[in-house]
Design a protein around this motif. Structure first.
Motif, PDB file in Angstrom:
ATOM      1  N   ARG A  81      -8.186   6.401  -0.980  1.00 31.32           N
ATOM      2  CA  ARG A  81      -7.164   6.037   0.010  1.00 31.32           C
ATOM      3  C   ARG A  81      -6.097   7.106   0.148  1.00 31.32           C
ATOM      4  NH1 ARG A  81     -10.714   3.016   0.143  1.00 31.32           N
ATOM      5  NH2 ARG A  81     -11.242   4.557   1.681  1.00 31.32           N
ATOM      6  N   ASP A  82      -5.933   7.892  -0.927  1.00 34.74           N
ATOM      7  CA  ASP A  82      -4.914   8.946  -0.878  1.00 34.74           C
ATOM      8  C   ASP A  82      -5.463  10.228  -0.268  1.00 34.74           C
ATOM      9  OD1 ASP A  82      -3.280   7.162  -2.019  1.00 34.74           O
ATOM     10  OD2 ASP A  82      -3.220   8.086  -4.001  1.00 34.74           O
ATOM     11  N   ALA A  88      -4.970  -3.548  -0.838  1.00 30.99           N
ATOM     12  CA  ALA A  88      -3.632  -3.139  -0.405  1.00 30.99           C
ATOM     13  C   ALA A  88      -2.895  -2.485  -1.563  1.00 30.99           C
ATOM     14  CB  ALA A  88      -2.853  -4.353   0.107  1.00 30.99           C
ATOM     15  N   ASP A  89      -3.037  -3.073  -2.746  1.00 30.13           N
ATOM     16  CA  ASP A  89      -2.357  -2.562  -3.931  1.00 30.13           C
ATOM     17  C   ASP A  89      -2.815  -1.141  -4.249  1.00 30.13           C
ATOM     18  OD1 ASP A  89      -0.672  -3.208  -6.317  1.00 30.13           O
ATOM     19  OD2 ASP A  89      -2.539  -2.665  -7.325  1.00 30.13           O
ATOM     20  N   THR A 129      -8.530  -1.865   4.724  1.00 29.91           N
ATOM     21  CA  THR A 129      -8.995  -3.012   3.941  1.00 29.91           C
ATOM     22  C   THR A 129     -10.080  -3.752   4.706  1.00 29.91           C
ATOM     23  OG1 THR A 129      -6.800  -3.246   2.997  1.00 29.91           O
ATOM     24  CG2 THR A 129      -8.250  -5.129   2.806  1.00 29.91           C
ATOM     25  N   GLY A 168      -3.607   1.040  -2.121  1.00 27.24           N
ATOM     26  CA  GLY A 168      -3.181   1.979  -1.095  1.00 27.24           C
ATOM     27  C   GLY A 168      -3.892   1.849   0.236  1.00 27.24           C
ATOM     28  N   ALA A 169      -4.682   0.781   0.430  1.00 24.09           N
ATOM     29  CA  ALA A 169      -5.403   0.640   1.690  1.00 24.09           C
ATOM     30  C   ALA A 169      -4.531  -0.073   2.719  1.00 24.09           C
ATOM     31  CB  ALA A 169      -6.694  -0.136   1.470  1.00 24.09           C
ATOM     32  N   ARG A 170      -4.392   0.544   3.899  1.00 23.60           N
ATOM     33  CA  ARG A 170      -3.688  -0.118   4.996  1.00 23.60           C
ATOM     34  C   ARG A 170      -4.553  -1.264   5.507  1.00 23.60           C
ATOM     35  NH1 ARG A 170       0.335   2.647   7.166  1.00 23.60           N
ATOM     36  NH2 ARG A 170       0.959   4.407   5.882  1.00 23.60           N
ATOM     37  N   GLY A 211      -8.882   3.634  -5.046  1.00 19.75           N
ATOM     38  CA  GLY A 211      -7.471   3.978  -4.857  1.00 19.75           C
ATOM     39  C   GLY A 211      -7.267   5.447  -4.535  1.00 19.75           C
ATOM     40  N   ASN A 271       0.723  -0.244  -9.273  1.00 20.29           N
ATOM     41  CA  ASN A 271      -0.604  -0.830  -9.209  1.00 20.29           C
ATOM     42  C   ASN A 271      -0.653  -2.072 -10.073  1.00 20.29           C
ATOM     43  OD1 ASN A 271      -1.983   2.388  -8.804  1.00 20.29           O
ATOM     44  ND2 ASN A 271      -2.115   0.715  -7.333  1.00 20.29           N
ATOM     45  N   TYR A 274       0.803  -1.224   0.000  1.00 18.55           N
ATOM     46  CA  TYR A 274       0.000   0.000   0.000  1.00 18.55           C
ATOM     47  C   TYR A 274       0.839   1.279   0.000  1.00 18.55           C
ATOM     48  CZ  TYR A 274       0.611  -1.064   4.996  1.00 18.55           C
ATOM     49  OH  TYR A 274       1.134  -1.401   6.216  1.00 18.55           O
ATOM     50  N   GLU A 275       2.158   1.120   0.044  1.00 22.41           N
ATOM     51  CA  GLU A 275       2.995   2.322  -0.044  1.00 22.41           C
ATOM     52  C   GLU A 275       3.843   2.328  -1.311  1.00 22.41           C
ATOM     53  OE1 GLU A 275       5.033   2.456   3.683  1.00 22.41           O
ATOM     54  OE2 GLU A 275       3.284   3.259   4.726  1.00 22.41           O
TER      55      GLU A 275
END
Lengths: 380, 320
Positions: A119-120, B224-225, B233, B227-229, A116, A95, A90-91
């Motif tokens: 999440r940012d 996760a891919d 998730t 960007g979710a911790r 996505g 993708n 996630y960091e």
């Protein structure tokens, strides 16, 4: 050979270029099983790089290491100069488009693509704008409010692509991107993928077991077998100059003749294949001892097939047509030699056969021949 | 022969007997399907609805000193007039006496909190079972089901032994010197919570397990891919995807826990008011069958109405 080399399309040839993705001495073990075995790989910015191999060759594991789902047992990974080896998925500025697409079934197309960005912590209006842009790029705007189960396979694939691209990753990883699509859709999507890649300039790493897919998509291909790279090169290099029998066999089909070097010149080699009672002349030189066992590989489409004998010379075989496959644009022949071995030949049908009769047909005695530049000599 | 028959014969002559046979077969199959589905429905109808209507009937009767101790719903007067008597006093009585309202509310409070506790305990357990290896999975599932092999009453009595003032836990703590006087656990709400959560947690785990088993792990990777911790998730993918399991498990705990009688009676003693005990007392000690029946009917309504509202909302969601 270019006098003033321009490396813009071929950064891997530029000695001064810095690789965008660096895979260094990566090994991944699952218990006693070694999935990836000490591999090194440099991928350059803007490449469409294919990892090609059969199932269990380690290509997917390598992709998952790039995504961060697996940590390598040994070795390091860096992307755009930053060490990524122990950075969680996630960091990572990466993708992935999953083979199964992995769309969230409880969210609409829109929400899937927005996930996505949310999440940012981007502002809502900004997210909506970017999602709209992306959906119109993959032509899914009318389906924004639908759930994944209400879409066709091709549409789901495009949602997955949009979701992976919307964050503008530095690297897009694609796991068998066209695997679940039917043939027509595959071809269309292939070109769409290439267009998108070209337009956005994102580096693509594609995993596939389909050599045709790899050939049309990629700038370079890495052929993998049992956790290692067998050969890395452009599609043309891989196809025309395979380095091993495995590569020659895996990419396209090949006729392989075992023989021994009888003459080793600076610009040519001669090979005697006792089993076929044939002599081969290949116009590339090799530093190899006379008498060494080698394999001469010839692609089916490079073999001439004719009922009349060519003038006497090397690279000639005689046989009987056992099988004809008429595919419209070209025909495939299976020719049995006197030692019962089969040679595959493909021939374009440039002329319409007169009175519906083919020039070469079942049980015809035929002569096979090829040019000195058509075959390659393989030592392993 | 009329026109129709001629037509029929003509069509048969053309060789349509085959479709006629197919139609017959189709009809037989449909009849079989109706039978297969119908028998269980019939069973439910008799053994669920019939008792329900008997209870409903009793709830609108009058309490009398007789056997059975309630007035008949329909009786024949001497003049031969059929007399239908509906008494709603029992329901009004439930509303007037604070005891009943308090019992309902306390039951709902205890069952709600117990359901949440079961969810809190059961969710991680179900998740862990799903994620374990196939052999470990079978052993763990067996351990969840194992308590059912001993009598429920026996297990409740065992808890009494553990929680009593002179029980195992208090004795142990005193022996350790952590406490000087026993902590009051038995015959208090605490013991009721322990009993309900202990008894009902498998009913939470099993539907959750069944639901999570279908959960696709690549969805977690996809989150996760993007960007979710891990916690995000969990919140945005795992919980919504396991919602059907959460709802099923919660209902399986909440409904029986609300009407629970044995646990509050044995572990709560006289100190914990729950509607199951009130109903029992009304029936056995007071011998007031009509009021007991009214208590039962209201309990059913209290449980069924929220479920119907939930179902309505859900069906609306799937359509939209």
């Amino acid at each position: 050979m270019a006098q003033q080399p321009d490396y813009s399309d071929r950064p891997w040839l530029d000695p001064n270029a810095t690789p965008f993705i660096r895979v260094q001495a990566i090994t991944k073990k699952f218990g006693p099983f070694t999935a990836v075995d000490n591999v090194d790989l440099d991928i350059y910015r803007g490449e469409l790089f294919c990892l090609l191999g059969g199932s269990g060759c380690g290509k997917t594991t390598l992709l998952r290491i790039l995504a961060g789902f697996e940590t390598p047992t040994i070795g390091t990974i860096s992307i755009d100069g930053a060490d990524m080896t122990s950075v969680p998925p996630y960091e990572r500025p990466v993708n992935m488009m999953f083979q199964s697409y992995a769309l969230f079934p409880h969210m609409t197309v829109e929400r899937n693509v927005a996930y996505g960005l949310e999440r940012d912590g981007i502002a809502k209006a900004e997210i909506a704008a970017q999602v709209n842009d992306m959906l119109s790029m993959v032509e899914l705007t009318p389906f924004a409010k639908r759930k994944p189960h209400q879409l066709s396979g091709g549409q789901r694939q495009r949602v997955a692509l949009a979701r992976a691209l919307v964050k503008r990753p530095k690297v897009l990883l694609l796991d068998e991107p066209l695997g679940a699509l039917d043939k027509r859709l595959r071809e269309q999507t292939q070109y769409e993928l290439m267009n998108i890649q070209d337009r956005l300039g994102i580096t693509f790493v594609v995993v596939t077991h389909d050599q045709e897919e790899a050939m049309t998509l990629s700038t370079r291909i890495a052929v993998m077998d049992v956790g290692r790279f067998v050969q890395i090169g452009t599609p043309t290099e891989i196809y025309e100059f395979p380095e091993t029998r495995f590569v020659a066999d895996f990419i396209g089909s090949t006729n392989m003749f075992e023989g021994r070097i009888t003459e080793n010149g600076a610009d040519h080699v001669r090979v005697r294949a006792e089993e076929y009672e044939a002599d081969f002349y290949i116009d590339h030189g090799m530093s190899i001892k006379e008498g060494t066992k080698v394999w001469v590989a010839v692609r089916p489409e490079k073999v001439e097939i004719s009922k009349t004998a060519p003038p006497f010379g090397p690279n000639q075989l005689k046989g009987v047509v056992r099988d004809v496959g008429y595919l419209g644009n070209f025909s495939t022949y299976r020719v049995q030699l006197s030692n019962t071995r089969i040679v595959a030949v493909t021939h374009p049908n440039q002329r319409r056969p007169a009175r519906g009769e083919h020039e070469v047909d079942w049980d015809d005695e035929v002569h096979l021949s090829w040019a000195a530049s058509s075959a390659v000599v393989l030592t392993k | 022969m009329n026109g129709r028959a001629v037509e029929l014969v003509a069509s048969l002559r053309e060789g349509d007997w085959r479709t006629a046979a197919d139609q017959l077969l189709q009809r037989l199959q449909n009849a079989w399907k109706t039978l297969v589905v119908g028998v269980p429905y019939f069973w439910l109808l008799i053994f669920f609805l019939a008792p329900f209507f008997i209870v409903l009937k009793i709830s609108v009767a009058e309490s009398i000193i007789a056997s059975p101790p309630f007035s008949p719903l329909v009786d024949l007067t001497e003049e031969g007039i059929i007399n239908l008597k509906l008494v709603l006093d029992n329901y009004a009585y439930l509303w007037e006496d604070q005891l009943y309202i308090d019992s309902y509310l306390n039951s709902l409070k205890i069952s709600t909190i117990s359901t949440l506790l079961c969810l809190l305990i059961g969710y991680p357990i179900a998740y862990a079972i799903v994620r374990s290896s196939p052999t470990a999975k079978n052993i763990l599932l067996l351990m969840i089901i194992l308590p059912f092999w001993t009598s429920f009453l026996l297990r409740v009595y065992a808890w009494m032994g553990l929680l009593a003032d002179q029980g195992t836990i208090n004795s142990f703590l005193i022996w350790l010197g952590i406490i000087d006087e026993p902590i009051r656990m038995l015959y208090a709400e605490f013991a009721v919570y322990v009993g309900i959560v202990y008894t009902y947690v498998p009913f939470m785990i099993l539907p959750l397990y069944a639901n999570m088993e279908k959960l696709d792990i690549t969805l977690h990777e996809a989150a996760a891919d993007l960007g979710a911790r891990p916690f995000t998730t969990f919140r945005t993918v795992t919980v919504p995807m396991t919602m059907p399991g959460i709802v099923a498990g919660s209902l399986l705990v909440f409904i029986p826990a609300t009407g629970e009688f044995v646990i509050p009676d044995l572990l709560g003693g006289g100190n914990v008011l729950m509607i199951g005990r009130v109903l029992y007392n009304e029936f056995n000690a007071n011998h007031d069958w009509p009021v007991a029946a009214a208590v039962a009917i209201v309990l059913l309504l209290v449980l069924v109405i929220p479920m119907m509202i939930y179902q309505h909302i859900q069906s609306g969601e799937t359509e939209g």
